[in-house]
Design a protein around this motif. Structure first.
Motif, PDB file in Angstrom:
ATOM      1  N   ASN A  21      34.148  23.886 -16.858  1.00  0.00           N
ATOM      2  CA  ASN A  21      35.610  23.761 -17.160  1.00  0.00           C
ATOM      3  C   ASN A  21      36.084  25.018 -16.489  1.00  0.00           C
ATOM      4  OD1 ASN A  21      36.026  23.056 -20.219  1.00  0.00           O
ATOM      5  ND2 ASN A  21      33.769  23.196 -19.797  1.00  0.00           N
ATOM      6  N   GLY A  22      37.703  25.706 -16.621  1.00  0.00           N
ATOM      7  CA  GLY A  22      37.872  26.820 -15.736  1.00  0.00           C
ATOM      8  C   GLY A  22      38.501  27.153 -14.950  1.00  0.00           C
ATOM      9  N   HIS A  23      38.563  28.100 -13.701  1.00  0.00           N
ATOM     10  CA  HIS A  23      38.934  28.415 -12.560  1.00  0.00           C
ATOM     11  C   HIS A  23      38.018  27.750 -11.724  1.00  0.00           C
ATOM     12  CE1 HIS A  23      43.345  29.303 -14.394  1.00  0.00           C
ATOM     13  NE2 HIS A  23      42.767  28.053 -14.218  1.00  0.00           N
ATOM     14  N   ILE A  24      38.034  27.249 -10.708  1.00  0.00           N
ATOM     15  CA  ILE A  24      36.427  27.265  -9.578  1.00  0.00           C
ATOM     16  C   ILE A  24      37.238  28.171  -8.346  1.00  0.00           C
ATOM     17  CG2 ILE A  24      34.958  25.474  -8.196  1.00  0.00           C
ATOM     18  CD1 ILE A  24      34.679  25.816 -10.818  1.00  0.00           C
ATOM     19  N   ALA A  25      36.073  28.863  -8.151  1.00  0.00           N
ATOM     20  CA  ALA A  25      35.953  30.317  -6.839  1.00  0.00           C
ATOM     21  C   ALA A  25      35.251  29.808  -6.230  1.00  0.00           C
ATOM     22  CB  ALA A  25      36.700  31.463  -7.838  1.00  0.00           C
ATOM     23  N   HIS A  26      34.057  29.817  -6.668  1.00  0.00           N
ATOM     24  CA  HIS A  26      32.540  29.230  -5.931  1.00  0.00           C
ATOM     25  C   HIS A  26      32.106  28.356  -6.081  1.00  0.00           C
ATOM     26  CE1 HIS A  26      33.369  33.908  -4.863  1.00  0.00           C
ATOM     27  NE2 HIS A  26      33.216  33.685  -6.081  1.00  0.00           N
ATOM     28  N   PRO A  27      32.587  26.684  -5.371  1.00  0.00           N
ATOM     29  CA  PRO A  27      32.024  25.166  -5.684  1.00  0.00           C
ATOM     30  C   PRO A  27      30.652  25.209  -6.240  1.00  0.00           C
ATOM     31  CG  PRO A  27      34.370  25.597  -4.586  1.00  0.00           C
ATOM     32  CD  PRO A  27      33.507  26.715  -4.255  1.00  0.00           C
ATOM     33  N   LEU A  58      29.764  22.322  -7.463  1.00  0.00           N
ATOM     34  CA  LEU A  58      28.885  21.125  -7.744  1.00  0.00           C
ATOM     35  C   LEU A  58      29.066  20.185  -6.380  1.00  0.00           C
ATOM     36  CD1 LEU A  58      28.314  19.960 -11.219  1.00  0.00           C
ATOM     37  CD2 LEU A  58      26.883  20.364  -9.968  1.00  0.00           C
ATOM     38  N   PRO A  59      29.216  19.521  -6.340  1.00  0.00           N
ATOM     39  CA  PRO A  59      29.906  17.967  -5.262  1.00  0.00           C
ATOM     40  C   PRO A  59      30.862  17.868  -5.576  1.00  0.00           C
ATOM     41  CG  PRO A  59      26.963  17.406  -4.981  1.00  0.00           C
ATOM     42  CD  PRO A  59      27.627  18.694  -6.334  1.00  0.00           C
ATOM     43  N   GLY A  60      32.013  17.564  -5.387  1.00  0.00           N
ATOM     44  CA  GLY A  60      33.011  17.337  -5.472  1.00  0.00           C
ATOM     45  C   GLY A  60      33.948  18.461  -5.505  1.00  0.00           C
ATOM     46  N   LEU A  61      33.563  19.885  -6.302  1.00  0.00           N
ATOM     47  CA  LEU A  61      34.407  20.596  -7.117  1.00  0.00           C
ATOM     48  C   LEU A  61      35.275  21.443  -5.538  1.00  0.00           C
ATOM     49  CD1 LEU A  61      31.989  22.439  -9.424  1.00  0.00           C
ATOM     50  CD2 LEU A  61      34.278  20.619  -9.838  1.00  0.00           C
ATOM     51  N   SER A  62      36.644  21.767  -6.686  1.00  0.00           N
ATOM     52  CA  SER A  62      37.211  22.528  -4.793  1.00  0.00           C
ATOM     53  C   SER A  62      37.693  23.649  -4.821  1.00  0.00           C
ATOM     54  CB  SER A  62      38.565  21.451  -4.371  1.00  0.00           C
ATOM     55  OG  SER A  62      39.311  21.117  -5.516  1.00  0.00           O
ATOM     56  N   ALA A  71      46.513  25.638 -13.538  1.00  0.00           N
ATOM     57  CA  ALA A  71      46.374  25.918 -12.427  1.00  0.00           C
ATOM     58  C   ALA A  71      45.848  24.648 -12.771  1.00  0.00           C
ATOM     59  CB  ALA A  71      45.058  26.485 -12.504  1.00  0.00           C
ATOM     60  N   TRP A  72      44.701  23.848 -10.978  1.00  0.00           N
ATOM     61  CA  TRP A  72      45.054  22.682 -10.676  1.00  0.00           C
ATOM     62  C   TRP A  72      44.227  22.951  -9.564  1.00  0.00           C
ATOM     63  CZ3 TRP A  72      45.904  19.893  -6.380  1.00  0.00           C
ATOM     64  CH2 TRP A  72      46.652  19.957  -5.663  1.00  0.00           C
ATOM     65  N   HIS A  73      43.027  21.859  -9.863  1.00  0.00           N
ATOM     66  CA  HIS A  73      42.121  21.677  -9.247  1.00  0.00           C
ATOM     67  C   HIS A  73      42.045  20.082  -8.200  1.00  0.00           C
ATOM     68  CE1 HIS A  73      40.280  24.543 -11.265  1.00  0.00           C
ATOM     69  NE2 HIS A  73      39.852  25.079 -10.373  1.00  0.00           N
ATOM     70  N   LEU A  74      42.029  20.218  -6.665  1.00  0.00           N
ATOM     71  CA  LEU A  74      42.414  19.038  -5.915  1.00  0.00           C
ATOM     72  C   LEU A  74      40.823  18.220  -6.824  1.00  0.00           C
ATOM     73  CD1 LEU A  74      43.683  17.278  -4.065  1.00  0.00           C
ATOM     74  CD2 LEU A  74      41.933  18.088  -1.728  1.00  0.00           C
ATOM     75  N   PRO A  75      41.275  16.731  -7.069  1.00  0.00           N
ATOM     76  CA  PRO A  75      39.655  15.588  -7.118  1.00  0.00           C
ATOM     77  C   PRO A  75      39.141  14.926  -6.319  1.00  0.00           C
ATOM     78  CG  PRO A  75      41.729  15.040  -8.461  1.00  0.00           C
ATOM     79  CD  PRO A  75      42.418  15.841  -7.476  1.00  0.00           C
ATOM     80  N   PRO A  76      38.102  15.036  -5.677  1.00  0.00           N
ATOM     81  CA  PRO A  76      37.713  14.088  -5.199  1.00  0.00           C
ATOM     82  C   PRO A  76      37.840  12.678  -5.434  1.00  0.00           C
ATOM     83  CG  PRO A  76      35.759  14.687  -6.564  1.00  0.00           C
ATOM     84  CD  PRO A  76      36.796  15.516  -6.366  1.00  0.00           C
ATOM     85  N   HIS A  77      37.262  11.928  -3.567  1.00  0.00           N
ATOM     86  CA  HIS A  77      37.631  10.515  -4.044  1.00  0.00           C
ATOM     87  C   HIS A  77      36.900  10.088  -4.790  1.00  0.00           C
ATOM     88  CE1 HIS A  77      39.017   7.003  -1.999  1.00  0.00           C
ATOM     89  NE2 HIS A  77      36.927   6.330  -2.461  1.00  0.00           N
ATOM     90  N   GLY A  78      37.731   8.574  -5.211  1.00  0.00           N
ATOM     91  CA  GLY A  78      36.657   8.303  -6.695  1.00  0.00           C
ATOM     92  C   GLY A  78      36.953   9.088  -7.846  1.00  0.00           C
ATOM     93  N   SER A  79      37.888   9.805  -8.119  1.00  0.00           N
ATOM     94  CA  SER A  79      38.579  10.276  -9.709  1.00  0.00           C
ATOM     95  C   SER A  79      38.662   9.277 -10.515  1.00  0.00           C
ATOM     96  CB  SER A  79      38.703  11.821  -9.371  1.00  0.00           C
ATOM     97  OG  SER A  79      37.926  13.028  -8.611  1.00  0.00           O
ATOM     98  N   THR A  80      38.413   9.767 -11.973  1.00  0.00           N
ATOM     99  CA  THR A  80      39.693   9.037 -12.776  1.00  0.00           C
ATOM    100  C   THR A  80      40.468  10.202 -13.156  1.00  0.00           C
ATOM    101  OG1 THR A  80      38.416   7.718 -13.646  1.00  0.00           O
ATOM    102  CG2 THR A  80      39.793   8.098 -14.586  1.00  0.00           C
ATOM    103  N   VAL A  81      42.280  10.758 -13.060  1.00  0.00           N
ATOM    104  CA  VAL A  81      42.266  11.360 -13.118  1.00  0.00           C
ATOM    105  C   VAL A  81      43.071  10.945 -14.384  1.00  0.00           C
ATOM    106  CG1 VAL A  81      44.397  13.219 -12.790  1.00  0.00           C
ATOM    107  CG2 VAL A  81      43.181  12.527 -11.096  1.00  0.00           C
ATOM    108  N   PRO A 130      32.527  10.534 -10.319  1.00  0.00           N
ATOM    109  CA  PRO A 130      30.527  10.201  -9.884  1.00  0.00           C
ATOM    110  C   PRO A 130      30.507  10.806  -8.634  1.00  0.00           C
ATOM    111  CG  PRO A 130      32.326   8.434  -8.779  1.00  0.00           C
ATOM    112  CD  PRO A 130      33.317   9.450  -9.499  1.00  0.00           C
ATOM    113  N   VAL A 131      28.804  11.254  -8.981  1.00  0.00           N
ATOM    114  CA  VAL A 131      27.798  11.830  -8.680  1.00  0.00           C
ATOM    115  C   VAL A 131      26.443  11.416  -8.316  1.00  0.00           C
ATOM    116  CG1 VAL A 131      26.767  14.113  -7.311  1.00  0.00           C
ATOM    117  CG2 VAL A 131      29.209  14.355  -8.416  1.00  0.00           C
ATOM    118  N   GLY A 132      26.596  10.343  -7.237  1.00  0.00           N
ATOM    119  CA  GLY A 132      25.328   9.589  -7.849  1.00  0.00           C
ATOM    120  C   GLY A 132      25.694   8.838  -9.017  1.00  0.00           C
ATOM    121  N   ARG A 133      23.684   8.506  -9.999  1.00  0.00           N
ATOM    122  CA  ARG A 133      24.162   8.230 -11.346  1.00  0.00           C
ATOM    123  C   ARG A 133      24.506   8.581 -12.007  1.00  0.00           C
ATOM    124  NH1 ARG A 133      18.894   7.595 -13.266  1.00  0.00           N
ATOM    125  NH2 ARG A 133      18.224   8.649 -10.973  1.00  0.00           N
ATOM    126  N   GLY A 134      25.374  10.458 -11.697  1.00  0.00           N
ATOM    127  CA  GLY A 134      25.569  10.679 -13.281  1.00  0.00           C
ATOM    128  C   GLY A 134      26.831  11.486 -12.864  1.00  0.00           C
TER     129      GLY A 134
END
Length: 201
Positions: A79-85, A87-91, A136-146, A162-166
């Motif tokens: 949750n929140g506004h990501i300043a320092h990603p 996890l894979p896929g966070l921006s 505010a908003w974040h750019l979703p990575p490829h394969g996201s469900t918005v 998804p990230v791997g199996r999670g």
């Protein structure tokens, strides 16, 4: 029994008040200080609740560990506004470019069980004021469900990817579990936990 870790940072939190609202769910919520994060803790966790007020520099320093956890099948609710990603896929967070009511209006892109029965007006407004759920908003990575977007430009607000199996659930606003007044947003906490239990069963 699904074990869900709820992190705190700089202050003690207790999820005991959630007990009545989560009655009947086969899960346990553990309140854990963020700085206790280690491999053993993650090994016992089915899902992580990462709130908007966490130390993102510390999380980023543990990015490899967190990424491995999700890739191995864990779920992270961020949750929140990501300043320092961290996890894979966070921006990094992006501003809307405007603060009008139209810009802050929440729209549903797809249905999802976490938000089943939650009225869009109850997300857009809190006590008559817009923007608490997201501004505010974040750019979703490829394969996201918005799931939800903001404004006429449909900026992504809630998405799962998804990230791997999670999986990572990203909500770019106040903690999903902080909503619980007298409107339909009260459904968010139990439905989020129910989704986590089902996803990890």
């Amino acid at each position: 029994m699904t074990t869900i870790i709820r992190f705190s940072c700089g202050h003690t939190t207790s999820s005991a008040a959630w007990a009545e609202r989560l009655s009947g769910l086969d899960c346990t919520i553990r309140d854990v200080d963020l700085y206790a994060l280690d491999a053993a803790l993650l090994g016992d966790a089915d899902a992580l609740l990462i709130g908007m007020h966490m130390d993102q520099r510390f999380l980023q320093a543990n990015a490899a560990r967190l990424g491995d956890y999700v890739a191995a099948g864990g779920i992270a609710v961020v949750n929140g506004h990501i300043a320092h990603p961290f996890l894979p896929g966070l921006s990094p967070v992006r501003p809307l470019g405007g603060g009008s009511l139209a810009d802050l209006t929440v729209a549903r892109a797809v249905a999802h069980p976490i938000w089943d029965g939650v009225a869009l007006d109850d997300l857009t407004f809190r006590r008559g004021v817009a923007g608490f759920y997201g501004h505010a908003w974040h750019l979703p990575p490829h394969g996201s469900t918005v799931i939800h977007t903001l404004g006429p430009e449909a900026r992504p607000l809630d998405f799962i990817y998804p990230v791997g199996r999670g999986r990572v659930l990203m909500h770019g606003g106040n903690d999903l579990w902080s909503f619980g007044g007298d409107d339909s947003s009260r459904r968010l906490l139990p439905q989020l936990m129910s989704w986590l239990v089902e996803a990890r069963s």
